[in-house]
Design a protein around this motif. Structure first.
Motif, short mmCIF file in Angstrom:
data_model
loop_
_atom_site.label_atom_id
_atom_site.label_comp_id
_atom_site.label_asym_id
_atom_site.label_seq_id
_atom_site.Cartn_x
_atom_site.Cartn_y
_atom_site.Cartn_z
N CYS A 12 0.90 -1.28 -0.01
CA CYS A 12 0.02 -0.05 -0.03
C CYS A 12 0.92 1.23 0.01
O CYS A 12 1.67 1.35 0.67
CB CYS A 12 -0.74 0.06 1.18
SG CYS A 12 -2.14 1.35 1.13
N VAL A 13 0.70 2.14 -0.89
CA VAL A 13 1.48 3.17 -1.14
C VAL A 13 0.65 4.66 -0.77
O VAL A 13 -0.57 4.74 -1.54
CB VAL A 13 2.23 3.55 -2.58
CG1 VAL A 13 3.02 4.61 -2.66
CG2 VAL A 13 3.04 2.10 -2.76
N VAL A 20 2.98 0.09 3.39
CA VAL A 20 2.98 -1.49 3.60
C VAL A 20 3.70 -1.94 2.39
O VAL A 20 3.31 -1.57 1.26
CB VAL A 20 1.69 -2.24 3.62
CG1 VAL A 20 1.65 -3.72 3.74
CG2 VAL A 20 0.67 -1.56 4.70
N ASP A 21 4.82 -2.71 2.69
CA ASP A 21 5.76 -3.08 1.65
C ASP A 21 5.98 -4.37 1.40
O ASP A 21 7.01 -5.03 2.16
CB ASP A 21 7.11 -2.16 1.82
CG ASP A 21 8.00 -2.34 0.64
OD1 ASP A 21 7.69 -2.97 -0.35
OD2 ASP A 21 9.16 -1.91 0.81
N GLY A 22 5.22 -5.26 0.73
CA GLY A 22 5.63 -6.87 0.43
C GLY A 22 5.30 -7.55 1.69
O GLY A 22 5.96 -8.58 2.19
N CYS A 41 4.15 2.02 11.62
CA CYS A 41 4.92 1.01 10.87
C CYS A 41 3.94 0.16 9.95
O CYS A 41 4.71 -0.38 9.07
CB CYS A 41 5.65 0.04 11.84
SG CYS A 41 4.26 -1.13 12.71
N GLY A 42 2.87 0.49 9.86
CA GLY A 42 2.01 -0.04 8.71
C GLY A 42 1.12 -1.10 9.13
O GLY A 42 0.21 -1.82 8.33
N THR A 56 -6.42 -3.49 -1.62
CA THR A 56 -5.22 -3.68 -2.05
C THR A 56 -4.77 -3.30 -3.22
O THR A 56 -5.16 -3.46 -4.15
CB THR A 56 -5.35 -5.34 -2.14
OG1 THR A 56 -5.98 -5.81 -0.68
CG2 THR A 56 -3.89 -6.01 -2.23
N GLN A 57 -3.57 -2.51 -3.14
CA GLN A 57 -2.88 -2.24 -4.34
C GLN A 57 -2.13 -3.19 -5.14
O GLN A 57 -1.92 -3.08 -6.40
CB GLN A 57 -2.01 -0.87 -3.99
CG GLN A 57 -2.87 0.23 -3.54
CD GLN A 57 -1.85 1.49 -2.94
OE1 GLN A 57 -1.00 1.70 -3.19
NE2 GLN A 57 -2.80 2.45 -2.21
N ALA A 58 -1.35 -4.13 -4.35
CA ALA A 58 -0.80 -5.12 -4.88
C ALA A 58 -0.75 -6.34 -3.80
O ALA A 58 -0.86 -5.91 -2.77
CB ALA A 58 0.71 -4.60 -5.01
#
Length: 372
Positions: A12-13, A20-22, A41-42, A56-58
């Motif tokens: 999520c960007v 949120v990164d992977g 921290c997400g 969900t973006q990815a």
């Protein structure tokens, strides 16, 4: 076994920043997983993506193997078979406790009434069924919210800091009761918290999150006793840091040499020591080194401050070798006077050695400092 809740490479960007990164995580039936980390921290965003509140973006979200969210799919929360609890409980003020619990169960019938009554009894509120939220205490409102979330028998329970509004004594009682009921229901539970004590108390599995990524996953015992780095160790308790420089796969400290496998010469390292793993002994001679023991060499310091913390004493010592401060905890009451010389030894098997991620601020060969 297929996880009941599975997050895979969630991203999520916001404003070109990966909040949120992977993130990937699997939770099985009856398992409580705590997503633990500092504010920002997400972790809450991750929970909202699992719930369907945030798109969900990815990546993807699966429940019992079924995709409920990915780049092209987005099922709303009510279509995911999940229960949700948040910080403010979000009870309907115009409905009684029983009506709140039964809200998501459809039309009134004997089965609905029995389910509501059963849940209110299990949370200890059978006598409060006709009370409205404003007539209930914070702990009672929390238990109504738990019963309401569990009423439809969700396969997944998502909880975002649900105990943060309760006082400490009540919080422990409600946590234990909630955990018992969640285990009985058999749902896969994802609990977001920023409190390590809560994660240790509640979780079968802890996922430690930092800057949008999960940095370590494991059982509470393992993640506490085998932290991935110094920052992870410091998140669970106060720590003392010793700074050293590697020569021939070891580094010298006031407590003797520490082995540094797979680290090159001249590399900076940090040695982590928790306060409870420092042992104190009186300086009976007044001068001279304490004989070397099986756990290494002792180092001398003088008491800078001692405080009784309720079940243990916290002693801060100014070390002779560089004037820095080390913290030690002692069970019970131990309050030596300021200036009292003491020897410190340590549990070498409870120390951690990590590559140093930052430069020392002092020119001393050792850096001893407490970190929260």
């Amino acid at each position: 076994m297929v996880p009941r809740l599975e997050l895979e490479d969630l991203t999520c960007v916001f404003d070109d920043v990966a909040v949120v990164d992977g993130v990937s995580l699997g939770i099985h039936p009856g398992q409580v997983t705590c997503l633990l980390g500092p504010s920002g921290c997400g972790k809450s965003t991750t929970l909202r993506m699992a719930a369907g509140v945030e798109r969900t973006q990815a990546g993807s979200v699966r429940i019992d193997g079924r995709v409920v969210a990915d780049a092209t799919t987005h099922l709303p929360p009510e279509a995911r078979g999940i229960g949700m609890m948040f910080q403010d409980f979000a009870l309907f003020p115009h409905l009684t406790a029983a009506e709140n619990v039964g809200f998501g169960l459809g039309r009134k019938d004997a089965g609905r009434t029995a389910r509501v009554q059963d849940l209110l009894e299990r949370v200890g509120l059978a006598e409060m069924a006709d009370k409205y939220p404003h007539q209930l205490s914070g702990g009672e409102q929390q238990r109504v919210a738990l019963a309401r979330a569990l009423a439809p028998r969700p396969s997944v329970m998502l909880m975002d800091e649900p105990f943060s509004g309760l006082d400490n004594r009540l919080r422990d009682e409600i946590r234990d009761q909630t955990l018992e009921i969640l285990k009985e229901e058999g749902a896969a539970v994802l609990l977001v918290t920023h409190e390590p004590d809560e994660a240790m108390r509640m979780a079968d599995q802890i996922a430690l999150m930092r800057k949008g990524r999960i940095v370590q996953v494991g059982a509470p015992y393992n993640i506490y006793n085998a932290p991935v780095d110094a920052e992870a160790a410091g998140f669970f308790s106060d720590i003392n840091l010793l700074h050293g420089v590697v020569q021939d796969f070891s580094t010298d400290t006031p407590f003797g040499q520490f082995f540094c496998p797979n680290m090159r010469d001249e590399a900076d390292v940090e040695i982590i020591i928790r306060p409870q793993h420092l042992k104190l002994d009186f300086d009976r001679q007044g001068t001279g080194p304490l004989p070397t023991a099986s756990d290494g060499v002792a180092a001398r310091g003088q008491v800078a401050r001692a405080r009784f913390m309720g079940h243990e004493s916290l002693v801060e010592l100014m070390m002779d070798h560089d004037g820095s401060i080390l913290k030690a905890t002692v069970p019970g009451v131990f309050l030596p006077k300021t200036g009292t010389p003491l020897w410190l030894s340590l549990r070498r098997d409870r120390c951690f050695v990590f590559p140093c991620k930052r430069q020392s601020r002092v020119t001393s060969p050792w850096l001893n400092s407490p970190a929260a």
